[in-house]
Design a protein around this motif. Structure first.
Motif, PDB file in Angstrom:
ATOM      1  N   GLY A 135      59.240 -68.520 -50.470  1.00 32.69           N
ATOM      2  CA  GLY A 135      59.365 -67.443 -49.489  1.00 32.69           C
ATOM      3  C   GLY A 135      58.029 -67.049 -48.910  1.00 32.69           C
ATOM      4  N   ARG A 136      56.982 -67.079 -49.736  1.00 34.26           N
ATOM      5  CA  ARG A 136      55.657 -66.713 -49.239  1.00 34.26           C
ATOM      6  C   ARG A 136      55.133 -67.769 -48.275  1.00 34.26           C
ATOM      7  NH1 ARG A 136      49.987 -65.432 -52.488  1.00 34.26           N
ATOM      8  NH2 ARG A 136      49.148 -64.048 -50.880  1.00 34.26           N
ATOM      9  N   LEU A 137      55.378 -69.027 -48.582  1.00 30.44           N
ATOM     10  CA  LEU A 137      54.934 -70.090 -47.677  1.00 30.44           C
ATOM     11  C   LEU A 137      55.585 -69.933 -46.306  1.00 30.44           C
ATOM     12  CD1 LEU A 137      53.498 -72.735 -47.049  1.00 30.44           C
ATOM     13  CD2 LEU A 137      55.439 -73.954 -48.058  1.00 30.44           C
ATOM     14  N   ALA A 138      56.886 -69.661 -46.277  1.00 29.22           N
ATOM     15  CA  ALA A 138      57.571 -69.466 -44.995  1.00 29.22           C
ATOM     16  C   ALA A 138      56.989 -68.274 -44.235  1.00 29.22           C
ATOM     17  CB  ALA A 138      59.070 -69.259 -45.231  1.00 29.22           C
ATOM     18  N   ARG A 139      56.626 -67.224 -44.971  1.00 29.15           N
ATOM     19  CA  ARG A 139      56.047 -66.041 -44.334  1.00 29.15           C
ATOM     20  C   ARG A 139      54.664 -66.350 -43.753  1.00 29.15           C
ATOM     21  NH1 ARG A 139      56.603 -63.069 -48.356  1.00 29.15           N
ATOM     22  NH2 ARG A 139      54.476 -62.899 -49.136  1.00 29.15           N
ATOM     23  N   ALA A 167      54.616 -55.501 -42.087  1.00 31.78           N
ATOM     24  CA  ALA A 167      55.139 -55.524 -43.454  1.00 31.78           C
ATOM     25  C   ALA A 167      56.643 -55.283 -43.462  1.00 31.78           C
ATOM     26  CB  ALA A 167      54.421 -54.471 -44.301  1.00 31.78           C
ATOM     27  N   ALA A 168      57.096 -54.333 -42.633  1.00 30.49           N
ATOM     28  CA  ALA A 168      58.536 -54.060 -42.556  1.00 30.49           C
ATOM     29  C   ALA A 168      59.287 -55.248 -41.981  1.00 30.49           C
ATOM     30  CB  ALA A 168      58.780 -52.811 -41.710  1.00 30.49           C
ATOM     31  N   ALA A 169      58.697 -55.928 -40.982  1.00 28.00           N
ATOM     32  CA  ALA A 169      59.367 -57.072 -40.356  1.00 28.00           C
ATOM     33  C   ALA A 169      59.546 -58.220 -41.338  1.00 28.00           C
ATOM     34  CB  ALA A 169      58.574 -57.539 -39.139  1.00 28.00           C
ATOM     35  N   LYS A 176      50.401 -54.020 -49.162  1.00 26.83           N
ATOM     36  CA  LYS A 176      49.465 -54.692 -50.066  1.00 26.83           C
ATOM     37  C   LYS A 176      49.735 -56.193 -50.103  1.00 26.83           C
ATOM     38  CE  LYS A 176      47.853 -54.794 -54.853  1.00 26.83           C
ATOM     39  NZ  LYS A 176      48.036 -56.262 -54.953  1.00 26.83           N
ATOM     40  N   GLN A 177      51.027 -56.574 -50.174  1.00 27.48           N
ATOM     41  CA  GLN A 177      51.361 -57.987 -50.191  1.00 27.48           C
ATOM     42  C   GLN A 177      50.972 -58.654 -48.879  1.00 27.48           C
ATOM     43  OE1 GLN A 177      52.846 -60.123 -52.707  1.00 27.48           O
ATOM     44  NE2 GLN A 177      51.982 -61.500 -51.177  1.00 27.48           N
ATOM     45  N   LEU A 178      51.164 -57.931 -47.764  1.00 32.47           N
ATOM     46  CA  LEU A 178      50.801 -58.482 -46.463  1.00 32.47           C
ATOM     47  C   LEU A 178      49.295 -58.706 -46.372  1.00 32.47           C
ATOM     48  CD1 LEU A 178      51.810 -59.350 -43.672  1.00 32.47           C
ATOM     49  CD2 LEU A 178      51.425 -57.009 -42.896  1.00 32.47           C
ATOM     50  N   PRO A 236      38.840 -72.731 -35.133  1.00 35.62           N
ATOM     51  CA  PRO A 236      38.752 -71.420 -35.801  1.00 35.62           C
ATOM     52  C   PRO A 236      39.732 -70.423 -35.188  1.00 35.62           C
ATOM     53  CG  PRO A 236      36.979 -71.657 -34.235  1.00 35.62           C
ATOM     54  CD  PRO A 236      37.711 -72.981 -34.231  1.00 35.62           C
ATOM     55  N   ILE A 237      40.312 -69.604 -36.022  1.00 36.91           N
ATOM     56  CA  ILE A 237      41.184 -68.512 -35.582  1.00 36.91           C
ATOM     57  C   ILE A 237      40.587 -67.225 -36.114  1.00 36.91           C
ATOM     58  CG2 ILE A 237      43.472 -67.473 -35.805  1.00 36.91           C
ATOM     59  CD1 ILE A 237      44.682 -70.187 -35.870  1.00 36.91           C
ATOM     60  N   ASP A 238      40.332 -66.308 -35.225  1.00 37.64           N
ATOM     61  CA  ASP A 238      39.729 -65.029 -35.596  1.00 37.64           C
ATOM     62  C   ASP A 238      40.849 -64.048 -35.926  1.00 37.64           C
ATOM     63  OD1 ASP A 238      38.081 -62.972 -36.075  1.00 37.64           O
ATOM     64  OD2 ASP A 238      37.352 -62.722 -34.029  1.00 37.64           O
ATOM     65  N   LEU A 239      40.987 -63.703 -37.202  1.00 41.66           N
ATOM     66  CA  LEU A 239      42.057 -62.824 -37.672  1.00 41.66           C
ATOM     67  C   LEU A 239      41.444 -61.556 -38.243  1.00 41.66           C
ATOM     68  CD1 LEU A 239      45.136 -63.963 -39.718  1.00 41.66           C
ATOM     69  CD2 LEU A 239      43.865 -61.957 -40.417  1.00 41.66           C
ATOM     70  N   SER A 240      41.939 -60.401 -37.788  1.00 43.24           N
ATOM     71  CA  SER A 240      41.387 -59.128 -38.252  1.00 43.24           C
ATOM     72  C   SER A 240      42.518 -58.147 -38.527  1.00 43.24           C
ATOM     73  CB  SER A 240      40.450 -58.534 -37.189  1.00 43.24           C
ATOM     74  OG  SER A 240      40.118 -57.195 -37.502  1.00 43.24           O
ATOM     75  N   TYR A 241      42.366 -57.334 -39.601  1.00 46.14           N
ATOM     76  CA  TYR A 241      43.327 -56.257 -39.847  1.00 46.14           C
ATOM     77  C   TYR A 241      42.594 -54.917 -40.056  1.00 46.14           C
ATOM     78  CZ  TYR A 241      42.291 -57.345 -44.803  1.00 46.14           C
ATOM     79  OH  TYR A 241      41.678 -57.601 -46.005  1.00 46.14           O
ATOM     80  N   GLU A 242      41.485 -54.793 -39.393  1.00 47.83           N
ATOM     81  CA  GLU A 242      40.697 -53.564 -39.503  1.00 47.83           C
ATOM     82  C   GLU A 242      41.401 -52.424 -38.771  1.00 47.83           C
ATOM     83  OE1 GLU A 242      36.039 -52.139 -38.989  1.00 47.83           O
ATOM     84  OE2 GLU A 242      36.760 -53.980 -38.053  1.00 47.83           O
ATOM     85  N   GLY A 243      41.340 -51.226 -39.346  1.00 51.28           N
ATOM     86  CA  GLY A 243      41.923 -50.050 -38.712  1.00 51.28           C
ATOM     87  C   GLY A 243      43.434 -50.007 -38.779  1.00 51.28           C
ATOM     88  N   GLY A 244      44.043 -50.791 -39.679  1.00 48.14           N
ATOM     89  CA  GLY A 244      45.492 -50.746 -39.832  1.00 48.14           C
ATOM     90  C   GLY A 244      46.249 -51.551 -38.807  1.00 48.14           C
ATOM     91  N   GLU A 245      45.551 -52.335 -37.972  1.00 48.95           N
ATOM     92  CA  GLU A 245      46.216 -53.167 -36.977  1.00 48.95           C
ATOM     93  C   GLU A 245      45.754 -54.610 -37.122  1.00 48.95           C
ATOM     94  OE1 GLU A 245      45.407 -51.436 -33.172  1.00 48.95           O
ATOM     95  OE2 GLU A 245      47.207 -50.182 -33.261  1.00 48.95           O
ATOM     96  N   ILE A 246      46.700 -55.535 -36.982  1.00 52.97           N
ATOM     97  CA  ILE A 246      46.398 -56.959 -37.106  1.00 52.97           C
ATOM     98  C   ILE A 246      46.208 -57.537 -35.711  1.00 52.97           C
ATOM     99  CG2 ILE A 246      47.137 -59.159 -38.084  1.00 52.97           C
ATOM    100  CD1 ILE A 246      49.184 -57.592 -39.742  1.00 52.97           C
ATOM    101  N   THR A 247      45.129 -58.245 -35.518  1.00 49.63           N
ATOM    102  CA  THR A 247      44.889 -58.942 -34.250  1.00 49.63           C
ATOM    103  C   THR A 247      44.492 -60.381 -34.552  1.00 49.63           C
ATOM    104  OG1 THR A 247      42.565 -58.246 -34.199  1.00 49.63           O
ATOM    105  CG2 THR A 247      44.159 -56.845 -33.054  1.00 49.63           C
ATOM    106  N   VAL A 248      44.865 -61.276 -33.657  1.00 58.03           N
ATOM    107  CA  VAL A 248      44.524 -62.686 -33.786  1.00 58.03           C
ATOM    108  C   VAL A 248      43.963 -63.152 -32.456  1.00 58.03           C
ATOM    109  CG1 VAL A 248      45.392 -65.015 -34.155  1.00 58.03           C
ATOM    110  CG2 VAL A 248      46.263 -63.141 -35.543  1.00 58.03           C
TER     111      VAL A 248
END
Length: 353
Positions: free
Chosen positions: A32-36, A56-58, A64-66, A86-98
């Motif tokens: 399940g984690r791999l699919a996620r 996380a809800a989606a 925490k798991q996310l 390279p892919i720039d991934l950030s979750y700073e400030g409670g928001e995820i951006t790619v």
């Protein structure tokens, strides 16, 4: 794919969830984690920016798991088709951006084995008797063959033939199949009589059912109907129907009968279920991936403790016997004692008791 993450759990932009609420989310199995993980980056790319709480809800996990998933993505690298993507991934400030995720937007290309497997499966589906929308399926096959090009050639060497086995009671070969007969019963709102095999109890049962609908869940076809024996809505897997008769009585589904929500799968735990605790060796960890577990706990050295909720413990006892030295039931004590009794009786049959 190399993901550079910025931020962290302490800066995820939201207060920590209460411990009780977080504990209610069961740990996901590795499959399940791999699919996620495979779905997470395209999910964010298509939305530009997504709040941690929303994502996380989606995906049905805690924040925490996310965050653990995002940190794991940071270790993954995709080197093809470009030398470095390279892919720039950030979750700073409670928001995820790619950002810089153009490689994700490129259309997927089927390999020869992938195209062949898909085409063979579609041709087999097209051979099923009583199939509706056969023309639409034929158009899909033609389009896939055109798009796959040379990759589709090996599948043309595979001959597909479906044995339209009639398992309906009292019908000669060539009569309607179970699927076609049930489709007619649903359309005409006619009651049916089933001889149905229940593998968990190794038992053949007889029952009258008022059909409600036919549906496909996780690749299997089911009849959903009001079972007059159980006085409840039940799902019946078509390949377990050993005999079928359409009755003259009209189907009378009670007004309070609600269709079963199968969007999240067939497993529906109940407060009345027995919670069976198993401890598994590293070779028995497959149980956590194969069966829906209420909880999964790491015990160290590759061992697991899992809790399986079930309305009928007989199949769990059978599972424990199949596991052998790969696992054991530790609770409830009555179920563990039942496994020991089953093992003694089995050994006695071989003169080894």
């Amino acid at each position: 794919m190399t993901a550079r993450t910025t931020g962290g759990a302490a800066r995820s932009g939201g207060a920590a969830k209460p411990a009780a609420k977080q504990a209610s989310k069961q740990p996901a199995a590795s499959t399940g984690r791999l699919a996620r993980l495979l779905a997470l980056v395209p999910y964010v790319v298509n939305r530009d920016t997504v709040a941690l709480e929303e994502a996380a809800a989606a995906f049905g996990v805690t924040e925490k798991q996310l965050i653990d998933d995002l940190n794991l993505l940071w270790c993954v690298e995709l080197r093809a088709p470009d030398p470095y993507c390279p892919i720039d991934l950030s979750y700073e400030g409670g928001e995820i951006t790619v950002a810089e995720a153009e490689s994700i937007a490129r259309p997927l290309r089927l390999k020869v084995d992938e195209a062949s497997a898909l085409l063979v499966a579609l041709r087999m589906l097209a051979e099923i008797p009583d199939l509706h929308d056969r023309d639409a399926l034929s158009r899909v096959i033609a389009k896939l063959e055109g798009a796959a090009g040379a990759a589709a050639v090996p599948s043309a060497q595979v001959a597909v033939e479906v044995d339209a086995r009639d398992v309906a009671a009292g019908r000669a070969p060539g009569a309607r199949t179970v699927l076609g007969t049930l489709r007619d019963a649903v359309a005409s709102r006619s009651r049916v009589h089933l001889a149905y095999y229940v593998p968990a109890r190794d038992e053949n049962t007889e029952r009258d059912v008022d059909p409600m609908r036919l549906l496909v869940v996780e690749g299997n076809t089911y009849l959903e109907g009001w079972c007059r024996r159980a006085e409840a809505v039940r799902l019946f897997k078509l390949d377990r129907i050993t005999a079928l008769t359409v009755l003259d009585d009209p189907a009378e589904v009670p007004d309070h009968a609600e269709p079963i929500d199968v969007d999240a799968g067939l497993f529906r735990p109940s407060p009345q279920d027995v919670r069976v605790t198993l401890e598994l060796t590293p070779r028995g960890r497959w149980v956590a991936d194969y069966y829906p577990c209420e909880s999964v706990e790491e015990l160290g050295e590759g061992r697991l403790r899992v809790v399986l909720p079930t309305p009928d413990t007989r199949w769990v006892r059978g599972l424990a016997l199949r596991l052998g030295d790969q696992g054991r039931i530790v609770a409830p004590a009555s179920v563990a004692a039942g496994v020991r009794d089953d093992a003694v009786r089995a050994l006695a049959r071989y003169g080894l008791g």
